[in-house]
Write a protein that holds these residues in place. Structure first.
Motif, PDB file in Angstrom:
ATOM      1  N   ASP A  42      47.525  59.049  43.230  1.00 15.98           N
ATOM      2  CA  ASP A  42      46.882  57.973  43.971  1.00 15.98           C
ATOM      3  C   ASP A  42      45.738  57.361  43.175  1.00 15.98           C
ATOM      4  O   ASP A  42      45.552  56.155  43.145  1.00 15.98           O
ATOM      5  N   GLU A  43      44.952  58.220  42.538  1.00 15.46           N
ATOM      6  CA  GLU A  43      43.816  57.725  41.767  1.00 15.46           C
ATOM      7  C   GLU A  43      44.288  56.844  40.611  1.00 15.46           C
ATOM      8  O   GLU A  43      43.654  55.840  40.282  1.00 15.46           O
ATOM      9  N   ARG A  44      45.386  57.210  39.995  1.00 15.97           N
ATOM     10  CA  ARG A  44      45.872  56.414  38.870  1.00 15.97           C
ATOM     11  C   ARG A  44      46.498  55.110  39.348  1.00 15.97           C
ATOM     12  O   ARG A  44      46.462  54.104  38.646  1.00 15.97           O
ATOM     13  N   ASP A  45      47.080  55.116  40.525  1.00 18.92           N
ATOM     14  CA  ASP A  45      47.561  53.852  41.097  1.00 18.92           C
ATOM     15  C   ASP A  45      46.404  52.884  41.302  1.00 18.92           C
ATOM     16  O   ASP A  45      46.495  51.695  40.999  1.00 18.92           O
ATOM     17  N   VAL A  46      45.305  53.419  41.828  1.00 22.60           N
ATOM     18  CA  VAL A  46      44.116  52.594  42.044  1.00 22.60           C
ATOM     19  C   VAL A  46      43.586  52.081  40.707  1.00 22.60           C
ATOM     20  O   VAL A  46      43.177  50.926  40.585  1.00 22.60           O
ATOM     21  N   GLU A  47      43.613  52.934  39.681  1.00 20.78           N
ATOM     22  CA  GLU A  47      43.106  52.532  38.368  1.00 20.78           C
ATOM     23  C   GLU A  47      43.966  51.425  37.754  1.00 20.78           C
ATOM     24  O   GLU A  47      43.458  50.500  37.127  1.00 20.78           O
ATOM     25  N   VAL A  48      45.278  51.514  37.941  1.00 19.95           N
ATOM     26  CA  VAL A  48      46.171  50.454  37.451  1.00 19.95           C
ATOM     27  C   VAL A  48      45.822  49.127  38.115  1.00 19.95           C
ATOM     28  O   VAL A  48      45.716  48.082  37.460  1.00 19.95           O
ATOM     29  N   ALA A  49      45.630  49.156  39.425  1.00 15.66           N
ATOM     30  CA  ALA A  49      45.278  47.923  40.140  1.00 15.66           C
ATOM     31  C   ALA A  49      43.923  47.395  39.686  1.00 15.66           C
ATOM     32  O   ALA A  49      43.728  46.187  39.540  1.00 15.66           O
ATOM     33  N   ARG A  50      42.968  48.301  39.449  1.00 12.06           N
ATOM     34  CA  ARG A  50      41.644  47.865  38.992  1.00 12.06           C
ATOM     35  C   ARG A  50      41.725  47.162  37.638  1.00 12.06           C
ATOM     36  O   ARG A  50      41.123  46.101  37.426  1.00 12.06           O
ATOM     37  N   CYS A  51      42.475  47.750  36.721  1.00 12.15           N
ATOM     38  CA  CYS A  51      42.609  47.150  35.387  1.00 12.15           C
ATOM     39  C   CYS A  51      43.322  45.800  35.464  1.00 12.15           C
ATOM     40  O   CYS A  51      42.969  44.855  34.745  1.00 12.15           O
ATOM     41  N   GLY A  52      44.337  45.713  36.322  1.00 11.07           N
ATOM     42  CA  GLY A  52      45.019  44.427  36.500  1.00 11.07           C
ATOM     43  C   GLY A  52      44.088  43.366  37.040  1.00 11.07           C
ATOM     44  O   GLY A  52      44.081  42.219  36.577  1.00 11.07           O
ATOM     45  N   ALA A  53      43.265  43.742  38.018  1.00 14.08           N
ATOM     46  CA  ALA A  53      42.296  42.794  38.570  1.00 14.08           C
ATOM     47  C   ALA A  53      41.258  42.397  37.535  1.00 14.08           C
ATOM     48  O   ALA A  53      40.820  41.239  37.480  1.00 14.08           O
ATOM     49  N   GLN A  54      40.880  43.344  36.683  1.00 15.32           N
ATOM     50  CA  GLN A  54      39.906  43.046  35.620  1.00 15.32           C
ATOM     51  C   GLN A  54      40.461  41.987  34.667  1.00 15.32           C
ATOM     52  O   GLN A  54      39.756  41.042  34.288  1.00 15.32           O
ATOM     53  N   ALA A  55      41.720  42.140  34.280  1.00 11.34           N
ATOM     54  CA  ALA A  55      42.337  41.160  33.376  1.00 11.34           C
ATOM     55  C   ALA A  55      42.494  39.806  34.066  1.00 11.34           C
ATOM     56  O   ALA A  55      42.270  38.754  33.450  1.00 11.34           O
ATOM     57  N   LEU A  56      42.894  39.804  35.334  1.00 10.47           N
ATOM     58  CA  LEU A  56      43.028  38.538  36.069  1.00 10.47           C
ATOM     59  C   LEU A  56      41.681  37.837  36.208  1.00 10.47           C
ATOM     60  O   LEU A  56      41.608  36.603  36.193  1.00 10.47           O
ATOM     61  N   TRP A  57      40.628  38.620  36.328  1.00 11.86           N
ATOM     62  CA  TRP A  57      39.286  38.039  36.430  1.00 11.86           C
ATOM     63  C   TRP A  57      38.962  37.216  35.180  1.00 11.86           C
ATOM     64  O   TRP A  57      38.463  36.092  35.261  1.00 11.86           O
ATOM     65  N   SER A  58      39.263  37.804  34.005  1.00 13.61           N
ATOM     66  CA  SER A  58      39.023  37.070  32.757  1.00 13.61           C
ATOM     67  C   SER A  58      39.916  35.842  32.663  1.00 13.61           C
ATOM     68  O   SER A  58      39.471  34.765  32.236  1.00 13.61           O
ATOM     69  N   CYS A  59      41.183  35.987  33.046  1.00 15.17           N
ATOM     70  CA  CYS A  59      42.130  34.873  32.926  1.00 15.17           C
ATOM     71  C   CYS A  59      41.855  33.761  33.929  1.00 15.17           C
ATOM     72  O   CYS A  59      42.245  32.609  33.704  1.00 15.17           O
TER      73      CYS A  59
END
Length: 842
Positions: free
Chosen positions: A399-416
């Motif tokens: 579960d924690e790694r699922d959350v981390e994947v979503a966090r990293c995706g949101a981080q990249a979308l923030w820059s884009c």
């Protein structure tokens, strides 16, 4: 999954001495790995080279197992790893030297010789004054030349060839290229275009070149985006050859060389060693870049080895904070490879790739590359990994790694999301519902990039509508009460963006968002958060109901206190909020009693355009109250406002002209005050030549107030106000129509200005204003026509343009001023008609 240790997680900080023996324990810093690799690579004994290399590669699995055992105990198991067997299967040796000496008689013999040779060399050092005999020197020189040297070379080559046959690396590792071979690769690429065979390593260079050429063409197409200074690509610079560089620079360059030529195990060890350096230092970052390490790291992303991909991405993630490195990564075609990694089944790889993309996509060309290679859709898909994130957090690593994947995706979308085109791509890929769902989670580290992305996208109207539909405002308000200052900042900034819409302002109030915003004003240490909070208060203050609430929460007094000793980004919002609040009488009195007039007037001398626009509006709002106007006049505020009419920015000119209107209306001796400004009236009249509709409307409003004084009206008539106003009559802008008609009405009261307006063809266009849907335009126009109808020729023009019928409809208006003006105009036209008829019969 391969996890990289940090300094505190490995007890043995000198593994080389432990593995190869105390003879190699010559270095006390991180360069020990370099020393031993050099010793192995440069040893003159062919048998020793062959045996040593064979054993080194033979124990590579043991080395990997030892590292993995350490990492597993430190980090725990993951679903990407296989089961590790911790049972001992053989004898234990204290170091690699003991192991080799026990297993190889030849190695033992050679090492004994080496020991004797070292002892002899030590004796020679102890007797520096004793020179060797000439015969011994000659014999030594002969021993190292001629047939003996050839034989030694053949033996070394034979040993190396035998080793190569046994240790042939997989084809994936042949993609690693040497920095010195780049010209050869470029030539091979050119030959391939003409029918030559393409080498396997060529794709590592050609995609970057192709991408760069494509980006040059795309630079022509402009993107509207909320770009910041990060979008300026910095000039490239290399370290000077004679620069005083630290030892880390050269140590890293040696490691890069081993990255290029090593096998899989050597590559992993080199990556581990490189990660131990402080990669946040620019020197270390440029050391990797200058020797061609970026090409190697990007090529490693194309291999099938997950550990090497992870190691490479960990380094790229750290060094991509450097603007120059970001640009180099894009030039080398690194982004398409990272975008492809987003499809990997390994969650750690996806996280690292997304985080690196987040760092690289800080400038326009990189964001465009991510979109063109399908990165936006893949990043949005990562958000779906946290579909159970709304449930209470469990101890499960999954579960924690699922959350981390979503966090990293949101981080990249923030820059884009700083690009308008990317914002649309995120919306079309279904990003808003996923972001809305993630916003309901309790993971603060994920909420920050999620809210940051929403904040960037909320600048577009389509997004604001979708944000309302997904009920995101409620969650933004809830997170204002978080203890995380960064999260509070981004929530306030998102509200600031969304509060342009009236319904959103009401939602913020209904969900209780005004009180936390008012309370956050008291925490002034974090200036970024303060700027976001004051911005949200400013936009929410556009609604009168919200202003009433802010007065209840004592926010207005706090805002007045923030008028001094604050950065400009805070002042712009504070003054903007006060400008909205001072539209009400109670708040104007409150601002005056709190001593807010003087700091507002002091801000009129600034140069920040946004600040000047807001402060002129606030001063103008305060000037409506007579006591505040006295303070403004005493502080020379009117003169400062008048001087802003010369500002080059149209918005500042317009705002200053609007502010002058209440100042002239409420000044004690307005006429004399206006005449005291040398050249002030001519400046106002000349502004009627502007092309900006807002400037024209505001100047017409100012002229309406100036013309109330007969002397000032005479002066502006001499400056040619009549022909300039007449020229503006053919406009379709209702705001300009209203104030233009009011100005014409006032100017008719001097000399033969009524006749002059008729001569300059201003009457017929005014009649058409009566067809507008704006009641304010009707009232001002009827009053202007009433004044113009005092001239017989103007009455004829009005009659010819069917003014009577339009005016008759307005006689029944509930607006009393409009009724009187319409009736008076009709009366004048009718009186002229009767006089004409009477003259005809006479």
């Amino acid at each position: 999954m391969y996890m990289w240790p940090d300094e505190n997680q490995i007890a043995n900080r000198n593994p080389i001495a432990k593995i190869l023996g105390l003879d190699y324990n010559v270095m006390k810093d991180d360069s020990s790995i370099l020393e031993i690799l050099d010793k192995i690579a440069k040893d003159d004994d062919p048998e020793k080279f062959y045996r040593g290399t064979q054993i080194l590669n033979g124990v590579s699995a043991i080395t990997g197992d030892c590292l993995e055992s350490c990492h597993t105990s430190a980090w725990g198991k993951t679903d990407d790893e296989e089961e590790i067997n911790y049972d001992r299967k053989g004898a234990i040796y204290k170091d690699l030297f003991t192991f080799l000496k026990e297993k190889s008689a030849k190695f033992s013999e050679n090492m004994s010789k080496q020991t004797r040779l070292n002892e002899e060399q030590q004796k020679e050092k102890d007797q520096p004054h004793e020179a060797p005999k000439k015969e011994e020197a000659d014999s030594l020189r002969k021993a190292t030349t001629g047939s003996g040297k050839s034989l030694l070379k053949n033996q070394i080559n034979l040993g190396k060839n035998q080793m190569t046959k046994r240790l042939e690396p997989s084809l994936n590792w042949k993609t690693t290229v040497d920095f010195k071979d780049r010209k050869i690769l470029q030539r091979d690429t050119q030959e391939e275009k003409h029918g030559g065979k393409l080498e396997k390593s060529a794709p590592s260079v050609s995609p970057g070149r192709a991408l760069k050429n494509a980006d040059k063409i795309e630079e022509i197409v402009s993107e509207s985006s909320s770009e910041s200074e990060e979008d300026e690509e910095p000039p490239d610079h290399r370290q000077e050859a004679n620069a005083d560089l630290p030892s880390e620079y050269w140590q890293i360059q040696k490691l890069v060389k081993y990255l290029k030529g090593g096998n899989q195990t050597a590559t992993v060890i080199a990556l581990c060693s490189m990660k131990d350096f402080n990669l946040a230092q620019e020197t270390c970052q440029l050391a990797i870049r200058d020797v061609g390490g970026l090409e190697v790291l990007i090529n490693l992303l194309d291999t099938d080895e997950v550990k090497c991909k992870i190691g490479s991405l960990k380094i790229l993630k750290e060094i991509s904070h450097n603007p120059q490195i970001r640009r180099n990564i894009v030039d080398l075609g690194g982004l398409p490879i990272m975008v492809n990694i987003l499809d990997s089944p390994h969650k750690s790889l996806k996280c690292l790739a997304a985080e690196t993309i987040a760092n690289v996509a800080k400038f326009k060309r990189a964001r465009r590359a991510v979109r063109h290679h399908g990165g936006i859709t893949k990043l949005v898909a990562l958000l779906d990994c946290a579909q159970n994130a709304t449930e209470p957090v469990q101890s499960s690593l999954y579960d924690e790694r699922d959350v981390e994947v979503a966090r990293c995706g949101a981080q990249a979308l923030w820059s884009c999301s700083k690009s308008y085109t990317n914002k649309e791509a995120i919306r079309k890929a279904g990003g808003i519902p996923l972001l809305a769902r993630l916003l309901k989670t309790s993971h603060e580290n994920m909420l920050i990039p999620v809210v940051g992305t929403l904040q960037e996208c909320a600048s577009e109207e389509n997004y604001r509508a979708a944000i309302k539909a997904e009920r995101i405002i409620e969650n933004l308000v809830k997170n204002l009460n978080s203890e995380n200052e960064q999260l509070q900042e981004h929530c306030a900034m998102a509200i600031y963006q969304c509060a342009e819409d009236e319904e959103t302002r009401d939602l913020v109030r209904l969900h209780g968002g005004l009180k936390p915003l008012a309370s956050l004003l008291n925490n002034t240490d974090n200036k970024k958060r303060l700027a976001a909070v004051t911005g949200a208060i400013w936009k929410c203050s556009i609604s009168k109901e919200n202003v009433t609430k802010f007065r209840e929460y004592k926010a207005i007094e706090t805002l007045v206190g923030l008028l001094t000793d604050q950065p400009e980004e805070v002042l712009v919002n504070v003054v903007g909020a006060l400008g909205e609040c001072c539209q009400e009488y109670e708040n104007r009195v409150l601002v005056r009693k709190c001593g807010g007039i003087q700091p507002l007037v002091n801000l009129l001398v600034g140069i920040n355009q946004a600040l000047l626009v807001n402060v002129t509006k606030a001063v103008g709002a305060c000037a409506v109250e007579s006591e505040s106007m006295m303070i403004i006049d005493r502080l020379d505020g009117v003169r400062l406002l008048w001087s802003l009419l010369k500002n080059p920015h149209p918005d500042v000119k317009a705002s200053a002209a609007w502010a002058l209107c209440p100042c002239i209306q409420n000044a004690k001796d307005a006429g004399e005050m206006v005449r005291s400004f040398v050249g002030g009236l001519e400046l106002v009249v000349n502004l009627l030549k502007s092309d900006n509709k807002e400037v024209l409307a505001s100047v017409c409003a100012a002229i309406t107030n100036i013309a109330k004084d007969q002397e000032n009206l005479a002066v502006i008539t001499d400056h040619g106000v009549v022909p300039l106003l007449s020229k503006l009559a053919n406009t379709n802008n209702d705001k300009l129509r209203r104030h233009l008609a009011e100005a014409i009405s006032r100017c008719c009261m001097w000399g033969r200005n009524r006749v002059a307006f008729g001569e300059h063809k201003a009457v017929a266009p005014l009649v058409r204003y009566l067809k507008s849907n704006d009641t304010n335009v009707h009232r001002a126009t009827a009053q202007a026509l009433y004044q113009l109808s005092e001239d017989a020729n103007n009455c004829i023009t009005m009659h010819e343009n069917s003014a009577v019928k339009l005016l008759l409809d307005m006689v029944g208006s509930p607006d009393q001023d409009l009724q009187e003006a319409a009736a008076g105009c009709i009366s004048n036209i009718r009186r002229l008609a009767l006089a004409t008829e009477k003259a005809r019969y006479t």
